[in-house]
Scaffold this motif. Structure first.
Motif, PDB file in Angstrom:
ATOM      1  N   VAL A  37     -20.891 -30.879  28.726  1.00 48.68           N
ATOM      2  CA  VAL A  37     -21.301 -30.432  30.059  1.00 48.68           C
ATOM      3  C   VAL A  37     -21.019 -31.580  31.013  1.00 48.68           C
ATOM      4  O   VAL A  37     -21.432 -32.712  30.762  1.00 48.68           O
ATOM      5  CB  VAL A  37     -22.798 -30.065  30.106  1.00 48.68           C
ATOM      6  CG1 VAL A  37     -23.212 -29.639  31.504  1.00 48.68           C
ATOM      7  CG2 VAL A  37     -23.116 -28.973  29.093  1.00 48.68           C
ATOM      8  N   SER A  38     -20.295 -31.290  32.090  1.00 43.66           N
ATOM      9  CA  SER A  38     -19.990 -32.328  33.074  1.00 43.66           C
ATOM     10  C   SER A  38     -20.164 -31.774  34.479  1.00 43.66           C
ATOM     11  O   SER A  38     -20.084 -30.570  34.704  1.00 43.66           O
ATOM     12  CB  SER A  38     -18.571 -32.856  32.869  1.00 43.66           C
ATOM     13  OG  SER A  38     -17.635 -31.806  32.946  1.00 43.66           O
ATOM     14  N   HIS A  39     -20.432 -32.665  35.422  1.00 44.03           N
ATOM     15  CA  HIS A  39     -20.541 -32.306  36.833  1.00 44.03           C
ATOM     16  C   HIS A  39     -19.217 -32.620  37.518  1.00 44.03           C
ATOM     17  O   HIS A  39     -18.654 -33.698  37.289  1.00 44.03           O
ATOM     18  CB  HIS A  39     -21.661 -33.103  37.507  1.00 44.03           C
ATOM     19  CG  HIS A  39     -23.022 -32.643  37.136  1.00 44.03           C
ATOM     20  ND1 HIS A  39     -23.629 -32.985  35.952  1.00 44.03           N
ATOM     21  CD2 HIS A  39     -23.895 -31.847  37.790  1.00 44.03           C
ATOM     22  CE1 HIS A  39     -24.829 -32.429  35.899  1.00 44.03           C
ATOM     23  NE2 HIS A  39     -25.014 -31.727  37.000  1.00 44.03           N
ATOM     24  N   LEU A  64     -21.927 -22.399  40.702  1.00 48.43           N
ATOM     25  CA  LEU A  64     -22.834 -23.389  40.125  1.00 48.43           C
ATOM     26  C   LEU A  64     -22.316 -23.931  38.810  1.00 48.43           C
ATOM     27  O   LEU A  64     -22.534 -25.089  38.483  1.00 48.43           O
ATOM     28  CB  LEU A  64     -24.223 -22.778  39.934  1.00 48.43           C
ATOM     29  CG  LEU A  64     -24.952 -22.340  41.201  1.00 48.43           C
ATOM     30  CD1 LEU A  64     -26.278 -21.678  40.842  1.00 48.43           C
ATOM     31  CD2 LEU A  64     -25.160 -23.516  42.132  1.00 48.43           C
ATOM     32  N   GLY A  65     -21.656 -23.083  38.031  1.00 49.04           N
ATOM     33  CA  GLY A  65     -21.147 -23.521  36.738  1.00 49.04           C
ATOM     34  C   GLY A  65     -19.973 -22.683  36.296  1.00 49.04           C
ATOM     35  O   GLY A  65     -19.797 -21.558  36.746  1.00 49.04           O
ATOM     36  N   THR A 104     -18.609 -26.876  33.041  1.00 44.85           N
ATOM     37  CA  THR A 104     -18.612 -27.745  34.215  1.00 44.85           C
ATOM     38  C   THR A 104     -19.656 -27.199  35.192  1.00 44.85           C
ATOM     39  O   THR A 104     -19.774 -25.993  35.374  1.00 44.85           O
ATOM     40  CB  THR A 104     -17.238 -27.815  34.910  1.00 44.85           C
ATOM     41  OG1 THR A 104     -16.848 -26.516  35.340  1.00 44.85           O
ATOM     42  CG2 THR A 104     -16.182 -28.390  33.982  1.00 44.85           C
ATOM     43  N   LEU A 105     -20.422 -28.107  35.753  1.00 42.73           N
ATOM     44  CA  LEU A 105     -21.435 -27.753  36.751  1.00 42.73           C
ATOM     45  C   LEU A 105     -21.033 -28.361  38.080  1.00 42.73           C
ATOM     46  O   LEU A 105     -20.477 -29.459  38.126  1.00 42.73           O
ATOM     47  CB  LEU A 105     -22.802 -28.306  36.353  1.00 42.73           C
ATOM     48  CG  LEU A 105     -23.397 -27.829  35.035  1.00 42.73           C
ATOM     49  CD1 LEU A 105     -24.700 -28.561  34.761  1.00 42.73           C
ATOM     50  CD2 LEU A 105     -23.601 -26.329  35.040  1.00 42.73           C
ATOM     51  N   SER A 106     -21.368 -27.669  39.150  1.00 42.08           N
ATOM     52  CA  SER A 106     -21.133 -28.215  40.480  1.00 42.08           C
ATOM     53  C   SER A 106     -21.945 -29.494  40.634  1.00 42.08           C
ATOM     54  O   SER A 106     -23.099 -29.569  40.200  1.00 42.08           O
ATOM     55  CB  SER A 106     -21.567 -27.205  41.541  1.00 42.08           C
ATOM     56  OG  SER A 106     -21.630 -27.821  42.801  1.00 42.08           O
ATOM     57  N   LYS A 107     -21.358 -30.502  41.259  1.00 40.17           N
ATOM     58  CA  LYS A 107     -22.099 -31.753  41.471  1.00 40.17           C
ATOM     59  C   LYS A 107     -23.287 -31.525  42.404  1.00 40.17           C
ATOM     60  O   LYS A 107     -24.217 -32.317  42.420  1.00 40.17           O
ATOM     61  CB  LYS A 107     -21.181 -32.847  42.020  1.00 40.17           C
ATOM     62  CG  LYS A 107     -20.733 -32.641  43.446  1.00 40.17           C
ATOM     63  CD  LYS A 107     -19.994 -33.867  43.961  1.00 40.17           C
ATOM     64  CE  LYS A 107     -19.718 -33.772  45.429  1.00 40.17           C
ATOM     65  NZ  LYS A 107     -20.875 -33.767  46.291  1.00 40.17           N
ATOM     66  N   HIS A 167     -31.689 -25.105  38.872  1.00 41.84           N
ATOM     67  CA  HIS A 167     -30.680 -24.185  38.340  1.00 41.84           C
ATOM     68  C   HIS A 167     -29.929 -24.740  37.139  1.00 41.84           C
ATOM     69  O   HIS A 167     -29.228 -24.005  36.454  1.00 41.84           O
ATOM     70  CB  HIS A 167     -29.666 -23.809  39.429  1.00 41.84           C
ATOM     71  CG  HIS A 167     -30.234 -22.928  40.481  1.00 41.84           C
ATOM     72  ND1 HIS A 167     -30.430 -21.583  40.303  1.00 41.84           N
ATOM     73  CD2 HIS A 167     -30.661 -23.208  41.737  1.00 41.84           C
ATOM     74  CE1 HIS A 167     -30.952 -21.066  41.398  1.00 41.84           C
ATOM     75  NE2 HIS A 167     -31.108 -22.035  42.281  1.00 41.84           N
ATOM     76  N   VAL A 168     -30.059 -26.031  36.857  1.00 39.40           N
ATOM     77  CA  VAL A 168     -29.256 -26.651  35.797  1.00 39.40           C
ATOM     78  C   VAL A 168     -29.487 -25.965  34.448  1.00 39.40           C
ATOM     79  O   VAL A 168     -28.539 -25.508  33.803  1.00 39.40           O
ATOM     80  CB  VAL A 168     -29.513 -28.172  35.705  1.00 39.40           C
ATOM     81  CG1 VAL A 168     -28.851 -28.765  34.462  1.00 39.40           C
ATOM     82  CG2 VAL A 168     -29.013 -28.870  36.964  1.00 39.40           C
TER      83      VAL A 168
END
Length: 108
Positions: free
Chosen positions: A18-20, A28-29, A38-41, A47-48
């Motif tokens: 999992v990375s931002h 969001l992802g 991938t997650l939005s920075k 929400h994570v």
């Protein structure tokens, strides 16, 4: 004539990272075709965890071969869905499945 390339590694035995990243403000992802998330920075902290749970549903689908995609189409259980029509639709069958499996209500 179209063909599918065989992935040169076994996704089922690989870990999920999992990375931002910098991403579209409305996303969001995402799950990558290699089974990573991938997650939005800019994702809000609350929400994570639910977004990761949702994306892990997609990871399971990618690793099992139920979900795949290319530049033009999604493939869900062998059925082809045009990206032009289905990209970002909450009612896409792969989104419904990830929401059901994760107990979330995400999907762009």
């Amino acid at each position: 004539m179209a063909f599918k390339l065989k992935i040169p590694f076994d996704l089922k035995v690989m870990n999920t990272s999992v990375s931002h990243i910098e991403d579209d403000a409305n996303v969001l992802g995402r799950t990558t075709s290699s089974g990573n998330i991938t997650l939005s920075k800019d994702i809000p902290n609350e929400h994570v965890t639910p977004v990761i749970k949702h994306e892990l549903g997609h990871v399971d689908d990618v690793k099992s071969g139920a979900l795949a995609w290319d530049d033009k189409n999604f493939y869900w259980h062998g059925k082809k869905y045009s990206k032009a029509k289905w990209q970002g639709k909450k009612n896409a069958p792969w989104e419904s499945n990830a929401n059901k499996e994760s107990g979330t209500n995400y999907g762009t």
